[in-house]
Write a protein that holds these residues in place. Structure first.
Motif, PDB file in Angstrom:
ATOM      1  N   LEU A  55     -21.639 -12.563  44.449  1.00  0.00           N
ATOM      2  CA  LEU A  55     -21.964 -13.427  43.311  1.00  0.00           C
ATOM      3  C   LEU A  55     -22.495 -12.549  42.195  1.00  0.00           C
ATOM      4  CD1 LEU A  55     -22.363 -16.386  42.168  1.00  0.00           C
ATOM      5  CD2 LEU A  55     -24.746 -16.139  42.909  1.00  0.00           C
ATOM      6  N   THR A  85     -25.294 -14.147  35.893  1.00  0.00           N
ATOM      7  CA  THR A  85     -24.825 -15.113  34.898  1.00  0.00           C
ATOM      8  C   THR A  85     -24.884 -14.483  33.519  1.00  0.00           C
ATOM      9  OG1 THR A  85     -25.650 -16.953  36.225  1.00  0.00           O
ATOM     10  CG2 THR A  85     -25.201 -17.397  33.901  1.00  0.00           C
ATOM     11  N   LEU A 122     -19.050 -20.131  38.787  1.00  0.00           N
ATOM     12  CA  LEU A 122     -19.968 -21.025  39.496  1.00  0.00           C
ATOM     13  C   LEU A 122     -20.149 -22.332  38.736  1.00  0.00           C
ATOM     14  CD1 LEU A 122     -21.532 -20.596  42.160  1.00  0.00           C
ATOM     15  CD2 LEU A 122     -23.558 -20.142  40.787  1.00  0.00           C
ATOM     16  N   GLN A 151     -18.091 -15.875  41.668  1.00  0.00           N
ATOM     17  CA  GLN A 151     -18.173 -15.462  43.064  1.00  0.00           C
ATOM     18  C   GLN A 151     -16.770 -15.161  43.587  1.00  0.00           C
ATOM     19  OE1 GLN A 151     -19.576 -18.508  45.854  1.00  0.00           O
ATOM     20  NE2 GLN A 151     -19.139 -20.113  44.342  1.00  0.00           N
ATOM     21  N   SER A 192     -26.061 -11.205  43.981  1.00  0.00           N
ATOM     22  CA  SER A 192     -26.321 -11.614  45.358  1.00  0.00           C
ATOM     23  C   SER A 192     -25.080 -11.317  46.183  1.00  0.00           C
ATOM     24  CB  SER A 192     -26.627 -13.116  45.437  1.00  0.00           C
ATOM     25  OG  SER A 192     -27.805 -13.455  44.745  1.00  0.00           O
ATOM     26  N   PHE A 219     -21.714 -20.083  47.402  1.00  0.00           N
ATOM     27  CA  PHE A 219     -22.889 -20.016  46.534  1.00  0.00           C
ATOM     28  C   PHE A 219     -22.957 -21.274  45.666  1.00  0.00           C
ATOM     29  CE2 PHE A 219     -22.814 -15.452  47.439  1.00  0.00           C
ATOM     30  CZ  PHE A 219     -24.173 -15.185  47.551  1.00  0.00           C
ATOM     31  N   GLU A 220     -24.157 -21.813  45.519  1.00  0.00           N
ATOM     32  CA  GLU A 220     -24.386 -22.991  44.691  1.00  0.00           C
ATOM     33  C   GLU A 220     -25.555 -22.742  43.753  1.00  0.00           C
ATOM     34  OE1 GLU A 220     -25.022 -26.362  47.174  1.00  0.00           O
ATOM     35  OE2 GLU A 220     -23.079 -26.186  48.211  1.00  0.00           O
ATOM     36  N   ASN A 221     -25.522 -23.419  42.620  1.00  0.00           N
ATOM     37  CA  ASN A 221     -26.611 -23.335  41.645  1.00  0.00           C
ATOM     38  C   ASN A 221     -27.550 -24.509  41.871  1.00  0.00           C
ATOM     39  OD1 ASN A 221     -28.298 -23.012  39.472  1.00  0.00           O
ATOM     40  ND2 ASN A 221     -26.679 -22.800  37.955  1.00  0.00           N
ATOM     41  N   HIS A 225     -29.725 -19.487  42.819  1.00  0.00           N
ATOM     42  CA  HIS A 225     -28.458 -19.407  43.528  1.00  0.00           C
ATOM     43  C   HIS A 225     -28.723 -19.381  45.029  1.00  0.00           C
ATOM     44  CE1 HIS A 225     -26.673 -17.452  39.676  1.00  0.00           C
ATOM     45  NE2 HIS A 225     -26.703 -18.753  39.614  1.00  0.00           N
ATOM     46  N   ARG A 226     -28.130 -20.339  45.735  1.00  0.00           N
ATOM     47  CA  ARG A 226     -28.420 -20.499  47.155  1.00  0.00           C
ATOM     48  C   ARG A 226     -27.133 -20.540  47.974  1.00  0.00           C
ATOM     49  NH1 ARG A 226     -33.725 -21.314  47.031  1.00  0.00           N
ATOM     50  NH2 ARG A 226     -34.691 -22.545  45.364  1.00  0.00           N
ATOM     51  N   VAL A 232     -30.308 -13.959  46.005  1.00  0.00           N
ATOM     52  CA  VAL A 232     -30.345 -15.049  46.983  1.00  0.00           C
ATOM     53  C   VAL A 232     -31.505 -14.869  47.953  1.00  0.00           C
ATOM     54  CG1 VAL A 232     -28.760 -13.917  48.621  1.00  0.00           C
ATOM     55  CG2 VAL A 232     -28.908 -16.417  48.549  1.00  0.00           C
TER      56      VAL A 232
END
Length: 310
Positions: free
Chosen positions: A8, A11, A135, A174, A219, A237-239, A244-245, A269
């Motif tokens: 990832l 941004t 993302l 990502q 990450s 990966f999610e925002n 970012h998780r 992360v």
């Protein structure tokens, strides 16, 4: 042993990863996911940047990108050779030849002192990659700039000033990559530098490098496993409110869906995990590292990839 990973990026705004231009409008390449469009970056662009970075790290490379031609152009030093050139070793090749052309090439290979039994006209890539996907969805943002008219100049590109219209995205990207480490066994030092190159990746651009955008990992998640598939969502990966998780992987490890000792997490992360979750993951055998670059060298050590890191 197989290596599966998802990178990832950080941004940042970008406008240089694009498809065809429509008149004076530079169009970003996109795919549709659900009901929304997401900017993408091709794996070919990423692989080209990796190839150039391997060259900068001192590895011998066969293909060289030529930037001052009237079309997309490259130059090869010699016929492909996985024993001499790192980019041939990792990226593979296709020599489109048949009949008399094949016979001529085989003669030249033999005259050059190479074993014709080892030469292949086609070789698959060891480094497997897929496209980088934004993302965040594309919001139809654009910027406008104006090129000045060239007056009393020895050369000029246009008769008058031009208004330039560029689609722009503000997002992280990502992308996954994979390696079968048995395929890399003959060149562990090259493979170690390949992982370093991914950790420092830059200069991934489309037709023009219009903006500075790093493709190095902010990450990264890595799985070292004997499985032939990653077994997890490689675009996971999610925002979550700016953080970012990796909910599927983190929750899956804590629920014993995945063997924690096969996973290594690095970068932002890890920094975004609360202390309790970090301790729980470490208790499951997960390797946690705040630096993605250090994590990739840890991966290289664990995989037995010896060689210089500089």
């Amino acid at each position: 042993m197989n290596l599966f990973a998802t990178v990832l990026t950080y941004t940042a705004p970008s406008a240089n990863y694009r498809g065809e231009s429509a008149e004076n409008r530079a169009v970003i390449q996109k795919i549709t996911k659900g009901n929304l469009e997401y900017a993408i970056i091709s794996p070919e662009a990423i692989r080209n940047a990796i190839r150039e970075h391997l060259r900068r790290l001192g590895l011998p490379c066969n293909r060289e990108r030529l930037g001052d031609e009237d079309q997309l152009a490259v130059r090869f030093t010699d016929y492909p050779d996985q024993d001499r050139f790192a980019d041939d070793f990792f990226m593979g090749w296709l020599v489109a030849a048949g009949g008399k052309d094949r016979a001529k090439i085989m003669t030249e290979i033999q005259e050059a002192g190479r074993d014709p039994q080892r030469f292949q006209f086609r070789r698959d890539s060891i480094l497997r990659m897929n496209m980088a996907v934004a993302l965040e969805p594309y919001r139809h943002d654009s910027v406008f700039t104006q090129s000045p008219a060239q007056v009393d100049s020895p050369w000029r590109n246009a008769d008058k000033s031009q208004l330039l219209h560029r689609e722009t995205a503000y997002t992280a990207y990502q992308y996954p990559f994979a390696l079968n480490l048995e395929d890399c066994a003959t060149r562990p030092e090259w493979t170690r530098l390949l992982l370093r190159a991914i950790g420092e990746l830059n200069d991934v651009a489309g037709n023009h490098a219009r903006s500075y955008f790093e493709m190095a990992p902010a990450s990264i998640v890595v799985r070292l496993t004997e499985q032939l598939v990653a077994g997890f969502d490689t675009y996971g990966f999610e925002n979550d409110k700016g953080a970012h998780r990796l909910p599927e992987i983190v929750d899956g490890i804590l629920a014993d869906d995945y063997p924690g000792n096969e996973f290594l997490l690095g970068g932002q992360v890890v920094k975004d995990l609360d202390t309790e979750t970090q301790r729980a993951l470490a208790g499951k055998g997960v390797t946690l590292e705040r630096s993605p670059q250090r994590l990739l060298m840890t991966v290289a050590d664990r995989a037995g990839l010896s060689g210089p890191t500089e």
